[in-house]
Structure formats: C-alpha cells, structure tokens
Design an enzyme around this catalytic site. Structure first.
Site, PDB file in Angstrom:
ATOM      1  CB  SER A 161      -9.063   7.813  54.220  1.00 27.17           C
ATOM      2  OG  SER A 161      -9.058   7.259  52.916  1.00 27.17           O
TER       3      SER A 161
ATOM      4  CE  LYS B  52      -5.911  -0.007  47.579  1.00 30.65           C
ATOM      5  NZ  LYS B  52      -6.843   0.576  46.590  1.00 30.65           N
TER       6      LYS B  52
ATOM      7  CG  ASP C 133     -10.611   0.460  45.919  1.00 22.55           C
ATOM      8  OD1 ASP C 133     -10.847   1.475  46.612  1.00 22.55           O
ATOM      9  OD2 ASP C 133      -9.545  -0.169  45.992  1.00 22.55           O
TER      10      ASP C 133
ATOM     11  CG  ASN D  39      -3.189  -2.980  29.733  1.00 21.10           C
ATOM     12  OD1 ASN D  39      -3.243  -1.905  30.329  1.00 21.10           O
ATOM     13  ND2 ASN D  39      -2.244  -3.872  29.941  1.00 21.10           N
TER      14      ASN D  39
ATOM     15  CE1 TYR E 192      -7.971  10.678  44.807  1.00 24.49           C
ATOM     16  CE2 TYR E 192      -7.396  12.884  45.547  1.00 24.49           C
ATOM     17  CZ  TYR E 192      -7.462  11.528  45.774  1.00 24.49           C
ATOM     18  OH  TYR E 192      -7.001  11.008  46.949  1.00 24.49           O
TER      19      TYR E 192
END
Ligand code: ATR
Length: 283
Positions: free
Chosen positions: A20, A69, A105, A154, A221
């Site tokens: 970031s 979060k 997000d 899921n 990633y």
C-alpha cells in the site's frame, strides 16, 4: 532535524510486506498531493490503542489489513453502507474526534473486473468461491453491479447458505448458495475469495464451470500465477490475480480521503514489475 508525522498509514500485523505505501506514494505523486503514507505495526491485542495514538500524532486516515478489519469495524463511530454490509473495515478516516469507517475491497474488485479486465458484470453469471470475510466484503458491490445471477459456493455449504440468507434482501432472487462439489453449469466470471491459494491449494472445481469466455479472478497475488489461476487456464479460461483489486481498492480509499480519483493503469503495471511478475502473467 525535523520530523513530519505520518498522515496516512496501513495498520496490520504483520504489515512490513504491504504494497500500500508503494501504491499511495504513486497516487500522491500523480495527483500532486503532499502526504505521507507508511506501514504501522500494531500489537495483536492493541489495535484500538494504536489507532488512538496515531490520531494524537496527527493521523488523518488508515488502511486496515489482517487481522484487524473486525477491530476497525468495532472501533468506528460511523460506517458506510458497504462497510456495514461487509461487516469489516479496510479504510478509516479521522476528523474532529470522530472515526469514520469504509470498506473499499469490494468496490476495488468490481473496478478491476469492469475497468481493467473490461468485463461488464451486468447480466453475467457470477460465481463467488468462499464464504469468509473476503467473500462477504465482495457481495454487496457485486450485487450492485447487476449480474444475472450470483452463486456463492463454499467448502462448507452451511457457511455459503448463511451468507446468502444475510444478503437475500438486496439480491432480488439472484443469489444462490451451495457446496463447491454441488456446482453445476458454466460461469462468465469466477472469483476466488477462499484462502486456499495461501497454502498453494485450489478448491475442487469441475472443468465444466469454465469456458473460453470465463474470467477467473483470484484475490491472491504473488510473483507467480496462483494454483487457481493455473487451473482456470488449463480449462481454457482467462485468469487474473488480485493485483488489480489491490490497486483499485487503494484508489477508492484515496478517493475517500482526498476526493480525487487517481489513474490506476500505470501503477498496476509498476506493481506487477515490482512483484517480479512476467509481463503476460495477468491474463
Ligand atoms: P478470509 O477473511 O480470507 O475470507 P476466512 O474468513 O478464514 O478468511 O475464510 C476462508 C474461506 O476460504 C472460507 O470460505 C473457507 O472455507 P470453509 O468455510 O469451508 O472453511 C475457504 N477455504 C480455506 N481453505 C480452503 C481450501 N483448501 N479449499 C476450499 N476452500 C477453502
């Protein structure tokens, strides 16, 4: 020697690996804004105190990453609709003693699919893999993009079903849930929001779910394509990793804080190069 207090940070534990600061520094240069953006390590049991200390140091805003979060959600005085829907927060803004919370997000995911990959979600059959925090954060922005259907699949079907029930009110009958192994049909867009890639694993997915028109996106990633991306390509689909989503969620946070929307294309290219990716590894 003078020291300028950091105005913006990303708070996490661990956090040193965060990209970031790299992204926000480029946005700041591009838009001509003078700001600092640094990593900030908070103790696992001390998120709230750490944020309060940062505010006293002159902090204006913070991105929040793993594992804070939910703590960020609990700490905030005000929440945007998308933060409430996500039940988690990745962007905090501080002013006049108030803490305002947002979650960028899901918007970043949609912006990457539509803006960078060039796929309009309206009318598409979308498959969301996973039912944890990452999947939940993506749900409302995905529904808002007007897909024909949105299927949550899921490993533990009950978790997908619980998530679908929670969002049924906003879904107008477009939301289904099932076990990974019960999936049928083919999808236009498949988003991997499971944490399987962290362990080099891939959810068990039938080849028929993919076609040459499918876009498969992994939220993860790295330097190399993930196992999920390799599987998708093996079945003829186009695949992208989570770099674009990362840059787009940062752009959305930048907009929340500064009211300016930075261009993302060149920054995404620079990020891929910094990660050591081969130029063609994103498609
Ligand atoms: P996050 O915040 O990253 O979403 P999480 O809340 O722990 O993390 O959720 C992890 C998700 O990845 C879950 O949906 C989990 O499935 P379960 O609900 O069955 O646990 C899914 N997941 C993790 N490892 C997986 C694997 N190897 N194969 C398939 N799904 C996996």
């Amino acid at each position: 020697m003078t020291h300028t207090a950091a105005q913006y940070v990303v708070i996490g534990n661990p956090v040193a690996h965060s990209r970031s600061p790299f992204i926000h520094a480029r946005f700041a240069r591009q838009t001509g804004l003078a700001l600092s953006y640094e990593t900030r390590l908070a103790p696992l049991d001390g998120f709230a105190d750490n944020v309060r200390a940062f505010i006293l140091e002159g902090g204006r805003g913070a991105n929040v990453t793993v594992p804070f979060k939910l703590d960020a959600f609990a700490l905030a005085h005000e929440h945007t609709a998308r933060a409430l829907a996500a039940g988690a927060v990745n962007t905090l803004s501080f002013s006049d003693g108030r803490i305002a919370a947002d979650n960028t997000d899901g918007a970043g995911l949609v912006a990457d699919i539509e803006g960078n990959a060039g796929i309009r979600l309206a009318g598409k059959r979308v498959l969301l893999l996973g039912a944890g925090g990452a999947a939940r954060g993506a749900l409302l922005p995905l529904l808002d993009a007007a897909p024909r259907s949105l299927t949550i699949a899921n490993r533990t079907a009950a978790n997908a079903e619980a998530l679908a029930r929670q969002f049924a009110g906003q879904a107008a009958g477009r939301l289904q849930a099932c076990a990974l192994t019960a999936l049928e049909g083919c999808f236009d867009v498949i988003v991997n929001a499971t944490s399987a890639s962290l362990n080099g694993e891939v959810p068990p997915l039938a080849p028929a779910l993919f076609s040459s028109n499918t876009l498969a996106l992994d939220m993860m990633y790295g330097a190399e394509p993930t196992a999920f991306m390799r599987l998708a390509r093996l079945h003829g689909a186009a695949a992208r990793d989570g770099c674009g989503m990362l840059v787009e969620q940062a752009a959305e946070a930048f907009f929340v804080w500064h009211g300016v929307r930075p261009a993302t294309g060149a920054v995404l290219d620079e990020l891929r190069a910094a990660l050591g990716q081969a130029p063609a590894s994103s498609s």
